[in-house]
Design a protein around this motif. Structure first.
Motif, short mmCIF file in Angstrom:
data_model
loop_
_atom_site.label_atom_id
_atom_site.label_comp_id
_atom_site.label_asym_id
_atom_site.label_seq_id
_atom_site.Cartn_x
_atom_site.Cartn_y
_atom_site.Cartn_z
N ARG A 1 0.85 -1.21 0.00
CA ARG A 1 0.00 0.00 0.00
C ARG A 1 0.88 1.26 0.00
NH1 ARG A 1 -4.91 0.41 -1.29
NH2 ARG A 1 -5.31 1.92 0.32
N LEU A 2 1.96 1.24 0.78
CA LEU A 2 2.85 2.40 0.84
C LEU A 2 3.60 2.62 -0.47
CD1 LEU A 2 4.36 1.99 4.42
CD2 LEU A 2 2.76 3.77 3.66
N THR A 3 3.93 1.55 -1.17
CA THR A 3 4.68 1.69 -2.42
C THR A 3 3.79 1.77 -3.64
OG1 THR A 3 4.90 -0.71 -2.69
CG2 THR A 3 6.70 0.44 -1.53
N GLY A 4 2.49 1.60 -3.46
CA GLY A 4 1.58 1.57 -4.60
C GLY A 4 1.16 2.92 -5.11
N ARG A 5 1.56 3.97 -4.45
CA ARG A 5 1.16 5.32 -4.90
C ARG A 5 1.92 5.70 -6.17
NH1 ARG A 5 1.65 6.47 1.04
NH2 ARG A 5 -0.48 6.25 1.77
N PRO A 6 1.25 6.37 -7.09
CA PRO A 6 1.93 6.79 -8.32
C PRO A 6 3.07 7.76 -8.02
CG PRO A 6 -0.46 7.11 -8.49
CD PRO A 6 -0.16 6.75 -7.07
N GLU A 7 4.18 7.55 -8.68
CA GLU A 7 5.32 8.45 -8.56
C GLU A 7 6.16 8.34 -9.81
OE1 GLU A 7 8.31 7.21 -5.55
OE2 GLU A 7 7.02 5.48 -5.28
N PRO A 8 7.04 9.30 -10.04
CA PRO A 8 7.88 9.22 -11.24
C PRO A 8 8.69 7.93 -11.28
CG PRO A 8 8.15 11.34 -10.13
CD PRO A 8 7.32 10.48 -9.23
N THR A 9 8.91 7.43 -12.50
CA THR A 9 9.70 6.21 -12.67
C THR A 9 11.14 6.49 -12.26
OG1 THR A 9 8.29 5.60 -14.51
CG2 THR A 9 10.41 4.48 -14.34
N ALA A 10 11.69 5.58 -11.46
CA ALA A 10 13.07 5.72 -11.01
C ALA A 10 13.64 4.33 -10.76
CB ALA A 10 13.13 6.55 -9.72
N GLY B 1 8.76 -8.51 5.90
CA GLY B 1 7.62 -8.25 5.02
C GLY B 1 7.76 -6.90 4.33
N MET B 2 8.19 -5.90 5.08
CA MET B 2 8.42 -4.58 4.48
C MET B 2 9.51 -4.65 3.42
SD MET B 2 6.52 -2.15 5.51
CE MET B 2 5.20 -2.07 6.69
N GLN B 3 10.57 -5.38 3.72
CA GLN B 3 11.66 -5.53 2.75
C GLN B 3 11.16 -6.19 1.48
OE1 GLN B 3 15.55 -6.95 4.13
NE2 GLN B 3 15.52 -8.39 2.43
N THR B 4 10.33 -7.20 1.62
CA THR B 4 9.76 -7.89 0.47
C THR B 4 8.92 -6.93 -0.38
OG1 THR B 4 9.77 -9.98 1.65
CG2 THR B 4 8.30 -9.82 -0.25
N ALA B 5 8.12 -6.10 0.28
CA ALA B 5 7.29 -5.13 -0.44
C ALA B 5 8.15 -4.11 -1.19
CB ALA B 5 6.34 -4.42 0.52
N ALA B 6 9.22 -3.64 -0.54
CA ALA B 6 10.11 -2.68 -1.19
C ALA B 6 10.79 -3.31 -2.41
CB ALA B 6 11.16 -2.17 -0.20
N ALA B 7 11.26 -4.54 -2.25
CA ALA B 7 11.92 -5.23 -3.38
C ALA B 7 10.94 -5.43 -4.53
CB ALA B 7 12.49 -6.57 -2.92
N ARG B 8 9.70 -5.73 -4.19
CA ARG B 8 8.67 -5.91 -5.23
C ARG B 8 8.45 -4.60 -5.98
NH1 ARG B 8 3.20 -5.43 -6.15
NH2 ARG B 8 2.24 -7.13 -7.28
N ARG C 1 11.17 6.72 -4.38
CA ARG C 1 11.10 7.26 -3.02
C ARG C 1 10.25 6.36 -2.10
NH1 ARG C 1 11.62 12.09 -0.13
NH2 ARG C 1 9.92 12.47 1.35
N SER C 2 9.17 5.81 -2.62
CA SER C 2 8.31 4.97 -1.79
C SER C 2 9.04 3.72 -1.30
CB SER C 2 7.03 4.58 -2.55
OG SER C 2 7.34 3.81 -3.68
N ALA C 3 9.96 3.19 -2.11
CA ALA C 3 10.76 2.03 -1.67
C ALA C 3 11.66 2.44 -0.50
CB ALA C 3 11.58 1.47 -2.82
N THR C 4 12.19 3.64 -0.56
CA THR C 4 13.02 4.15 0.53
C THR C 4 12.20 4.30 1.81
OG1 THR C 4 14.47 5.29 -1.02
CG2 THR C 4 14.53 6.04 1.28
N VAL C 5 10.99 4.82 1.68
CA VAL C 5 10.11 4.98 2.84
C VAL C 5 9.85 3.63 3.51
CG1 VAL C 5 7.75 5.59 3.56
CG2 VAL C 5 9.02 7.10 2.01
N VAL C 6 9.56 2.62 2.71
CA VAL C 6 9.30 1.29 3.25
C VAL C 6 10.56 0.70 3.88
CG1 VAL C 6 8.62 -1.06 2.62
CG2 VAL C 6 7.33 0.88 1.76
N MET C 7 11.71 0.97 3.29
CA MET C 7 12.97 0.49 3.88
C MET C 7 13.25 1.19 5.22
SD MET C 7 13.94 -1.93 1.95
CE MET C 7 15.46 -2.23 2.78
N VAL C 8 12.85 2.43 5.36
CA VAL C 8 12.99 3.13 6.64
C VAL C 8 12.08 2.48 7.69
CG1 VAL C 8 12.58 5.33 7.84
CG2 VAL C 8 13.81 5.31 5.66
#
Length: 172
Positions: free
Chosen positions: A74-83, A131-138, A87-94
């Motif tokens: 849910r945290l990484t599913g928000r639209p953001e520029p392609t990179a 689980g958070m790490q898995t979501a960020a990697a995904r 940034r959302s992956a960084t948030v989840v890693m934090v």
């Protein structure tokens, strides 16, 4: 950040997940906090041997891992520029880092012989982090890389190598 740095970080996270499983299995009562397949195997063995009490931590790890993947997605599913590393992956890693920090603090405070409830909480913290790490990697979208599912990652890596070698052999 380029793809090579991202890929190196993903390999590091994979090693960290393996370490988390080693620590959890040896120190938290024979449970995995990154490898849910292992927990299903342990649960199946416990059921087969009529030792359901010993499988409670596997159920805790499985449930918390699942919920944290859901939250992470849910945290990484928000639209953001392609990179390469959004940034959302960084948030989840934090969030993962915070959960691991709480795990470390809890482990240190608990001492050598933590009570059963403390072990359950430590399992939940570690499984939540994984689980958070898995979501960020995904979210990073690297085909075949999950960081907590080494068998799948190894299979994908070998398949990619085989395809690369086949392509090179075909061009000769």
């Amino acid at each position: 950040m380029g793809p090579r740095v991202r890929d190196a970080l993903l390999l590091t996270l994979t090693a960290a997940a393996g370490s988390a499983d080693a620590v959890s299995y040896l120190g938290l009562g024979r449970v995995f906090t990154a490898n849910m397949t292992g927990n299903l195997v342990l649960l199946g063995i416990a059921i087969g041997q009529s030792e359901l009490a010993g499988s409670v931590r596997s159920v805790i790890a499985f449930a918390v891992f699942g919920v944290s993947v859901l939250v992470g997605i849910r945290l990484t599913g928000r639209p953001e520029p392609t990179a390469v590393w959004p940034r959302s992956a960084t948030v989840v890693m934090v969030v993962e880092l915070c959960l691991l920090g709480a795990f470390l603090a809890g482990w240190e405070i608990a001492g050598d012989r933590p009570a059963a409830l403390v072990l359950d909480i430590l399992v939940a913290l570690s499984a939540g982090a994984m689980g958070m790490q898995t979501a960020a990697a995904r979210r990073l979208g690297v085909v075949g890389v999950t960081t907590t599912f080494v068998t799948g990652m190894l299979t994908s890596l070998i398949a990619e190598l085989a395809a690369t070698f086949a392509l090179k052999a075909a061009t000769f």
